[in-house]
Design a protein around this motif. Structure first.
Motif, PDB file in Angstrom:
ATOM      1  N   VAL A   7      43.355  19.234  55.492  1.00  0.00           N
ATOM      2  CA  VAL A   7      43.722  19.607  55.702  1.00  0.00           C
ATOM      3  C   VAL A   7      45.394  20.581  55.097  1.00  0.00           C
ATOM      4  N   ALA A   8      46.176  19.195  55.006  1.00  0.00           N
ATOM      5  CA  ALA A   8      47.395  19.767  54.588  1.00  0.00           C
ATOM      6  C   ALA A   8      47.073  20.461  52.996  1.00  0.00           C
ATOM      7  N   ALA A   9      46.076  19.027  52.385  1.00  0.00           N
ATOM      8  CA  ALA A   9      45.928  18.420  50.961  1.00  0.00           C
ATOM      9  C   ALA A   9      45.793  20.640  50.357  1.00  0.00           C
ATOM     10  N   VAL A  10      44.298  21.171  51.602  1.00  0.00           N
ATOM     11  CA  VAL A  10      44.297  22.204  50.986  1.00  0.00           C
ATOM     12  C   VAL A  10      45.091  23.321  51.104  1.00  0.00           C
ATOM     13  N   ALA A  11      45.693  23.005  52.272  1.00  0.00           N
ATOM     14  CA  ALA A  11      46.850  24.224  52.354  1.00  0.00           C
ATOM     15  C   ALA A  11      47.788  24.645  51.100  1.00  0.00           C
ATOM     16  N   ASP A  12      48.556  22.682  51.215  1.00  0.00           N
ATOM     17  CA  ASP A  12      49.343  23.004  49.718  1.00  0.00           C
ATOM     18  C   ASP A  12      48.974  23.575  49.028  1.00  0.00           C
ATOM     19  N   SER A  13      47.375  23.450  48.482  1.00  0.00           N
ATOM     20  CA  SER A  13      46.857  23.796  47.184  1.00  0.00           C
ATOM     21  C   SER A  13      46.212  24.759  47.058  1.00  0.00           C
ATOM     22  N   ALA A  14      45.736  25.744  48.251  1.00  0.00           N
ATOM     23  CA  ALA A  14      45.743  26.983  48.004  1.00  0.00           C
ATOM     24  C   ALA A  14      46.609  28.020  48.680  1.00  0.00           C
ATOM     25  N   ALA A  19      47.310  26.091  59.479  1.00  0.00           N
ATOM     26  CA  ALA A  19      45.961  27.133  60.580  1.00  0.00           C
ATOM     27  C   ALA A  19      45.075  27.670  59.618  1.00  0.00           C
ATOM     28  N   ASP A  20      44.605  28.149  58.218  1.00  0.00           N
ATOM     29  CA  ASP A  20      44.105  28.992  57.740  1.00  0.00           C
ATOM     30  C   ASP A  20      43.330  27.868  56.974  1.00  0.00           C
ATOM     31  N   ALA A  21      43.576  26.619  56.217  1.00  0.00           N
ATOM     32  CA  ALA A  21      42.931  25.798  56.098  1.00  0.00           C
ATOM     33  C   ALA A  21      42.122  25.093  56.883  1.00  0.00           C
ATOM     34  N   THR A  22      42.814  25.046  57.976  1.00  0.00           N
ATOM     35  CA  THR A  22      42.285  24.125  59.142  1.00  0.00           C
ATOM     36  C   THR A  22      39.948  25.219  59.328  1.00  0.00           C
ATOM     37  N   LYS A  23      41.049  26.071  59.968  1.00  0.00           N
ATOM     38  CA  LYS A  23      39.461  27.313  59.712  1.00  0.00           C
ATOM     39  C   LYS A  23      38.897  26.758  58.175  1.00  0.00           C
ATOM     40  N   ALA A  24      39.249  26.482  57.653  1.00  0.00           N
ATOM     41  CA  ALA A  24      38.513  26.960  56.226  1.00  0.00           C
ATOM     42  C   ALA A  24      37.605  25.520  55.881  1.00  0.00           C
ATOM     43  N   VAL A  25      38.727  24.536  56.268  1.00  0.00           N
ATOM     44  CA  VAL A  25      37.513  23.311  56.387  1.00  0.00           C
ATOM     45  C   VAL A  25      36.438  23.029  57.155  1.00  0.00           C
ATOM     46  N   ASP A  26      36.982  23.740  58.667  1.00  0.00           N
ATOM     47  CA  ASP A  26      35.898  23.729  60.211  1.00  0.00           C
ATOM     48  C   ASP A  26      35.079  24.548  59.063  1.00  0.00           C
ATOM     49  N   SER A  27      34.443  25.421  58.565  1.00  0.00           N
ATOM     50  CA  SER A  27      33.947  26.371  58.401  1.00  0.00           C
ATOM     51  C   SER A  27      33.215  25.917  57.303  1.00  0.00           C
ATOM     52  N   VAL A  28      33.203  24.880  57.014  1.00  0.00           N
ATOM     53  CA  VAL A  28      32.990  23.915  54.735  1.00  0.00           C
ATOM     54  C   VAL A  28      31.749  23.608  55.990  1.00  0.00           C
ATOM     55  N   PHE A  29      32.569  22.712  56.905  1.00  0.00           N
ATOM     56  CA  PHE A  29      31.674  21.510  56.804  1.00  0.00           C
ATOM     57  C   PHE A  29      30.702  21.598  58.293  1.00  0.00           C
ATOM     58  N   ASP A  30      30.797  22.612  58.856  1.00  0.00           N
ATOM     59  CA  ASP A  30      29.484  23.387  60.063  1.00  0.00           C
ATOM     60  C   ASP A  30      28.896  24.250  58.382  1.00  0.00           C
ATOM     61  N   SER A  31      28.797  24.765  57.892  1.00  0.00           N
ATOM     62  CA  SER A  31      28.053  25.213  57.276  1.00  0.00           C
ATOM     63  C   SER A  31      27.130  23.747  56.802  1.00  0.00           C
ATOM     64  N   ILE A  32      27.547  22.831  55.662  1.00  0.00           N
ATOM     65  CA  ILE A  32      27.004  21.946  55.722  1.00  0.00           C
ATOM     66  C   ILE A  32      26.515  21.225  56.184  1.00  0.00           C
TER      67      ILE A  32
END
Length: 91
Positions: A7-14, A19-32
């Motif tokens: 989550v921290a790496a996604v937040a920094d990279s994007a 909080a938004d990165a957590t939602k994005a990562v959780d969404s990807v995992f849930d979709s998969i």
């Protein structure tokens, strides 16, 4: 790397908040997970493929007692890395 590190790496990279990165990562995992539950295959070109395989019932042994046990049939997630990921690791 654990989920918090990801989550921290996604937040920094994007450039997102954690909080938004957590939602994005959780969404990807849930979709998969949801796609795999339905028996679908997820192909991420250059990264790899997630799929589900059916494992038949088999017979095993309890290592302590030697007693025969039945291992029930199950569905197992599988990941096959793509060429881009392999090249990145070995290049």
């Amino acid at each position: 790397m654990n989920k918090n590190d990801l989550v921290a790496a996604v937040a920094d990279s994007a450039g997102l908040s954690k909080a938004d990165a957590t939602k994005a990562v959780d969404s990807v995992f849930d979709s998969i997970t949801d796609a795999l539950k339905q028996g679908d295959e997820i192909r991420l070109v250059g990264f790899g493929t997630f799929a589900v395989t059916d494992r038949a019932e088999s017979e095993g042994r309890n290592p302590r007692t030697g007693e025969k046990i039945t291992i029930p049939a199950s569905r197992q997630p599988k990941f096959k890395p793509g060429k881009g990921l392999k090249d990145a690791l070995n290049g």
